[in-house]
Design a protein around this motif. Structure first.
Motif, PDB file in Angstrom:
ATOM      1  N   GLU A 125       0.856  -1.005   0.045  1.00 28.07           N
ATOM      2  CA  GLU A 125       0.040   0.538   0.045  1.00 28.07           C
ATOM      3  C   GLU A 125       0.594   1.222  -0.051  1.00 28.07           C
ATOM      4  O   GLU A 125       0.504   2.038  -0.558  1.00 28.07           O
ATOM      5  N   GLY A 126       1.615   1.340   0.873  1.00 25.04           N
ATOM      6  CA  GLY A 126       2.424   2.115   0.809  1.00 25.04           C
ATOM      7  C   GLY A 126       3.466   2.287  -0.624  1.00 25.04           C
ATOM      8  O   GLY A 126       4.158   4.001  -0.739  1.00 25.04           O
ATOM      9  N   THR A 127       3.708   1.289  -1.429  1.00 26.68           N
ATOM     10  CA  THR A 127       3.885   1.866  -3.008  1.00 26.68           C
ATOM     11  C   THR A 127       3.113   2.860  -3.647  1.00 26.68           C
ATOM     12  O   THR A 127       3.064   3.723  -4.584  1.00 26.68           O
ATOM     13  N   HIS A 128       1.837   1.798  -3.198  1.00 24.77           N
ATOM     14  CA  HIS A 128       0.430   2.544  -4.270  1.00 24.77           C
ATOM     15  C   HIS A 128       0.626   4.394  -3.481  1.00 24.77           C
ATOM     16  O   HIS A 128       0.993   4.870  -4.435  1.00 24.77           O
ATOM     17  N   GLN A 135       3.509  10.683  -9.940  1.00 27.20           N
ATOM     18  CA  GLN A 135       3.089  10.292 -10.954  1.00 27.20           C
ATOM     19  C   GLN A 135       3.108  12.023 -11.902  1.00 27.20           C
ATOM     20  O   GLN A 135       2.332  12.535 -12.492  1.00 27.20           O
ATOM     21  N   LEU A 136       2.314  12.956 -10.284  1.00 30.21           N
ATOM     22  CA  LEU A 136       1.709  13.950 -10.684  1.00 30.21           C
ATOM     23  C   LEU A 136       3.586  15.044 -11.259  1.00 30.21           C
ATOM     24  O   LEU A 136       2.894  16.050 -12.016  1.00 30.21           O
ATOM     25  N   PHE A 166       0.350  -0.667 -14.000  1.00 24.77           N
ATOM     26  CA  PHE A 166       1.238  -0.027 -14.100  1.00 24.77           C
ATOM     27  C   PHE A 166       2.115  -0.234 -12.252  1.00 24.77           C
ATOM     28  O   PHE A 166       2.597  -0.822 -11.702  1.00 24.77           O
ATOM     29  N   GLN A 167       0.784   0.449 -11.746  1.00 27.87           N
ATOM     30  CA  GLN A 167       1.368   0.228 -10.339  1.00 27.87           C
ATOM     31  C   GLN A 167       1.392  -1.326  -9.577  1.00 27.87           C
ATOM     32  O   GLN A 167       1.943  -1.574  -9.111  1.00 27.87           O
ATOM     33  N   GLN A 168       0.509  -2.006  -9.899  1.00 31.88           N
ATOM     34  CA  GLN A 168       0.311  -3.489 -10.205  1.00 31.88           C
ATOM     35  C   GLN A 168       1.991  -3.823 -10.197  1.00 31.88           C
ATOM     36  O   GLN A 168       2.740  -4.395  -8.941  1.00 31.88           O
ATOM     37  N   MET A 169       3.003  -3.666 -10.823  1.00 31.51           N
ATOM     38  CA  MET A 169       3.959  -4.038 -11.172  1.00 31.51           C
ATOM     39  C   MET A 169       5.460  -3.682 -10.533  1.00 31.51           C
ATOM     40  O   MET A 169       5.603  -4.541  -9.635  1.00 31.51           O
ATOM     41  N   ALA A 204       4.470 -10.696 -10.734  1.00 30.67           N
ATOM     42  CA  ALA A 204       5.080  -9.415 -11.466  1.00 30.67           C
ATOM     43  C   ALA A 204       5.788  -9.601 -12.918  1.00 30.67           C
ATOM     44  O   ALA A 204       5.442  -8.581 -14.159  1.00 30.67           O
ATOM     45  N   ARG A 205       6.448 -10.639 -13.041  1.00 28.53           N
ATOM     46  CA  ARG A 205       6.752 -10.870 -14.437  1.00 28.53           C
ATOM     47  C   ARG A 205       5.623 -10.580 -15.719  1.00 28.53           C
ATOM     48  O   ARG A 205       5.607  -9.910 -16.645  1.00 28.53           O
ATOM     49  N   GLN A 206       4.396 -11.223 -14.995  1.00 32.26           N
ATOM     50  CA  GLN A 206       3.179 -10.937 -16.083  1.00 32.26           C
ATOM     51  C   GLN A 206       2.710  -9.253 -16.410  1.00 32.26           C
ATOM     52  O   GLN A 206       2.806  -9.702 -16.845  1.00 32.26           O
ATOM     53  N   ALA A 207       3.088  -9.027 -15.279  1.00 33.84           N
ATOM     54  CA  ALA A 207       2.645  -7.308 -15.211  1.00 33.84           C
ATOM     55  C   ALA A 207       3.366  -6.533 -16.418  1.00 33.84           C
ATOM     56  O   ALA A 207       2.854  -5.988 -17.131  1.00 33.84           O
ATOM     57  N   ILE A 208       4.693  -7.150 -16.484  1.00 34.57           N
ATOM     58  CA  ILE A 208       6.043  -6.623 -17.328  1.00 34.57           C
ATOM     59  C   ILE A 208       5.090  -7.093 -18.625  1.00 34.57           C
ATOM     60  O   ILE A 208       5.714  -6.431 -19.744  1.00 34.57           O
TER      61      ILE A 208
END
Length: 238
Positions: A125-128, A135-136, A166-169, A204-208
């Motif tokens: 959650e901290g990464t989100h 991104q701003l 992207f955020q999931q990655m 993570a690899r799936q997202a990438i």
């Protein structure tokens, strides 16, 4: 950093109106067909919950102090949820607060310790929160991404916007790194930790892979972050 300064961040938050409104918005945004009959609500922290949070923070301090420093800068409040509808989330309208379900503080059915699961929740959650702020000033995606078709993602059953993938990655890559670091320490649950690491790396690899097929939707900054995630995974995947 003095102890009093550290306590100003990652603080257990008691139920309050701004947190309750955020959970209401999150429930209304769940996909159609989702079971929200039992809902989720902000609840009070018990002594045992606080002990798990403290141990999770101590583990991060021992294994990934840079990540903990980032969390202490970006996360002021940790709101505790009760009820199965929402596992956890962030809300840009309550930036600086993260929401974590109490179940993520408990040992999993497969034996993953509660403090480890909580540490993962903090990183997740901290990464989100970090991505929302970053991104701003330097967007990850081009304007065309706003109109792109939603995509299947590793963490959600319903198709998600490109921004969500992207955020999931980033989240999955960082969570993978957490388990790699935990495995480097003294642990009695190495097999369980390694299984969790392997699953997160796979996701993570799936997202990438999905984003590599849509690089036209990423800015130069977004492409840089994608390659950083791929490079980090190469160092922790076996």
């Amino acid at each position: 950093m003095r102890d009093t300064e550290a306590r100003e961040s990652l603080a257990p938050a008691e139920p309050s109106s701004h947190l309750v409104r955020s959970v209401t918005r999150a429930l209304s945004a769940l996909p159609s067909g989702a079971d929200v009959s039992e809902g989720s609500r902000v609840t009070s922290w018990q002594r045992s919950d606080r002990a798990v949070l403290d141990e999770s923070i101590a583990r991060l301090a021992a294994t990934w102090p840079l990540m903990l420093s980032e969390l202490r800068i970006g996360v002021a409040q940790v709101a505790l949820l009760e009820g199965p509808a929402i596992d956890g989330f962030t809300d840009f309208t309550t930036h600086g607060a993260i929401y974590v379900n109490r179940s993520r503080l408990r040992t999993s059915p497969r034996g993953l310790p509660g403090p480890v699961r909580c540490a993962e929740a903090l990183v997740h959650e901290g990464t989100h929160t970090r991505c929302n702020a970053a991104q701003l000033s330097a967007p990850f995606l081009t304007p065309a991404a706003d109109s792109a078709h939603p995509l299947r993602t590793p963490l959600r059953a319903d198709p998600r916007p490109v921004a969500g993938l992207f955020q999931q990655m980033v989240v999955l890559t960082r969570s993978s790194a957490l388990y790699a670091l935990l495995l480097g320490g003294d642990t009695s649950a190495a097999d369980v930790l390694d299984a969790r690491r392997a699953l997160l790396v796979k996701r993570a690899r799936q997202a990438i892979g999905t984003l590599r097929d849509r690089t036209s939707l990423l800015t130069g900054h977004g492409l840089t972050v994608l390659e950083e995630c791929a490079a980090l995974l190469r160092t922790i995947a076996v």
